[in-house]
Design an enzyme around this catalytic site. Sequence first.
Site, short mmCIF file in Angstrom:
data_model
loop_
_atom_site.label_atom_id
_atom_site.label_comp_id
_atom_site.label_asym_id
_atom_site.label_seq_id
_atom_site.Cartn_x
_atom_site.Cartn_y
_atom_site.Cartn_z
N CYS B 134 0.83 -1.22 0.00
CA CYS B 134 0.00 0.00 0.00
C CYS B 134 0.86 1.26 0.00
O CYS B 134 1.33 1.70 1.04
CB CYS B 134 -0.93 -0.01 1.22
SG CYS B 134 -1.98 1.46 1.33
N CYS B 137 -0.49 4.20 2.04
CA CYS B 137 -0.28 4.06 3.48
C CYS B 137 1.16 4.38 3.85
O CYS B 137 1.42 5.05 4.84
CB CYS B 137 -0.56 2.63 3.95
SG CYS B 137 -2.15 1.97 3.44
N ASP B 138 2.09 3.88 3.07
CA ASP B 138 3.48 3.81 3.53
C ASP B 138 4.46 4.76 2.86
O ASP B 138 5.62 4.84 3.26
CB ASP B 138 3.99 2.37 3.36
CG ASP B 138 3.08 1.38 4.08
OD1 ASP B 138 2.40 1.81 5.02
OD2 ASP B 138 3.06 0.20 3.71
#
Lengths: 106, 307
Positions: B134, B137-138
């Site tokens: 992701c 997200c990261d």
Amino acid sequence: MSEIIAANDGDFESHIKDTPMVIVDFWAPTCMPCRLMEPGLERIAASHARQVKVLKVNVNENPKTSSRYFVRTLPTLLFIKNGQVKTQIVGAVNPVQIEKTLREVG
Amino acid sequence: MDKNWDVIIVGGGPAGLAAAIYCGRALRKTLVLEKKVFGGQIVFSDIIENYPGFSEPIVPADLMEQMAKQAERYGVVLENDEALGLKREGGAWHVDVYQNQYAAKAILYAAGSSHRHLGVPGESELMGRGVSVCATCDAPFFKGRKVAVLGGGDTALYEALHLSKFAAEVSLIHRRDQFRAERILQDRVFRNEKIKAVWDSEVLRFKGSQKLEALEVRNKKTGAVAEMAFDGAFLAIGTIPNTGMLRGLVKLDENGYVLTDISLRTEAPGLFVSGEVIGGNRRQVAISTGMGVQAALSCEEYLSSLE
């Protein structure tokens, strides 16, 4: 009813020191799965208020704590018992799974 | 929590939630089970630009929150729990969850798909320690660093474009010599100075002790193996259908996708399917929602026939 506590690099240590069981939710505002997982964590914080402290750490603002635990993926949940990391869950999960992990660790 | 339902929808992504809206409006007692987060895999993306009806890019999590609220408005119950078993007994369907069992007249199975992993050494050990599925997200962890994206479809190119806002350098490692992604995304990628394509290449190994340090990459044309240093590697190499629970109940193709007719019925009475559990789905929210609606209408036809 207990709520999720926002912890930071400054007070993180004191939060995990004085509680036998802590769940730490590493998150960031840009992480959408984190946002959608929050209601489930709130439920856990409320229903286990006496045994478990739920912390959330914004990784953008608290790089020290996230790098200390090698967090590189969001969401990451750490289960800390008496200051020691017992296990972690990487990626979004439902509250039932969090409870299951709590039982295994506790 | 009630034990008996008209319809249980397994999966709370676009297919499941679109179906839920229609089941709710048909005044059917409807439960949706979602094992991760409501909204499905699309909430791992930062924007969606091709969902009809929105002239400006929208945030997938916002779209999916609206879809969930729309279902709840018509009385549908959304439950964050995992379906662990499914069987038909005594003319009804039974669904096991962690600490409960539910019964339903019909099942609408929309459990979607999961990120495919490469299955090479180091991958699972370094998952969450530099290996990710992701980018939204990261990405902030990789400010000013070197990252790789594995894959060549829409997801891979979106991930690379998003990462280029943070990382110093993004390598798109793809096993062919051209991308499958939408042309508009390819144009953006080729014009982006931070992104470079590594063609005809496959990753053999993820290397690193506490965190990812390098990838072992083989050029499929020349056979040459190189070690390339990366701080992050993002997997976007496709998905596998979440259909293990259906084995023995319905026909699956060799890749595990459900074989169904255009009405999205299956050979099991009262079992309907929609979304990415069906082969040939090109992983578009619009396709999944459309399928959800179709499956819900077929399901309603079935429930009416029982009365």
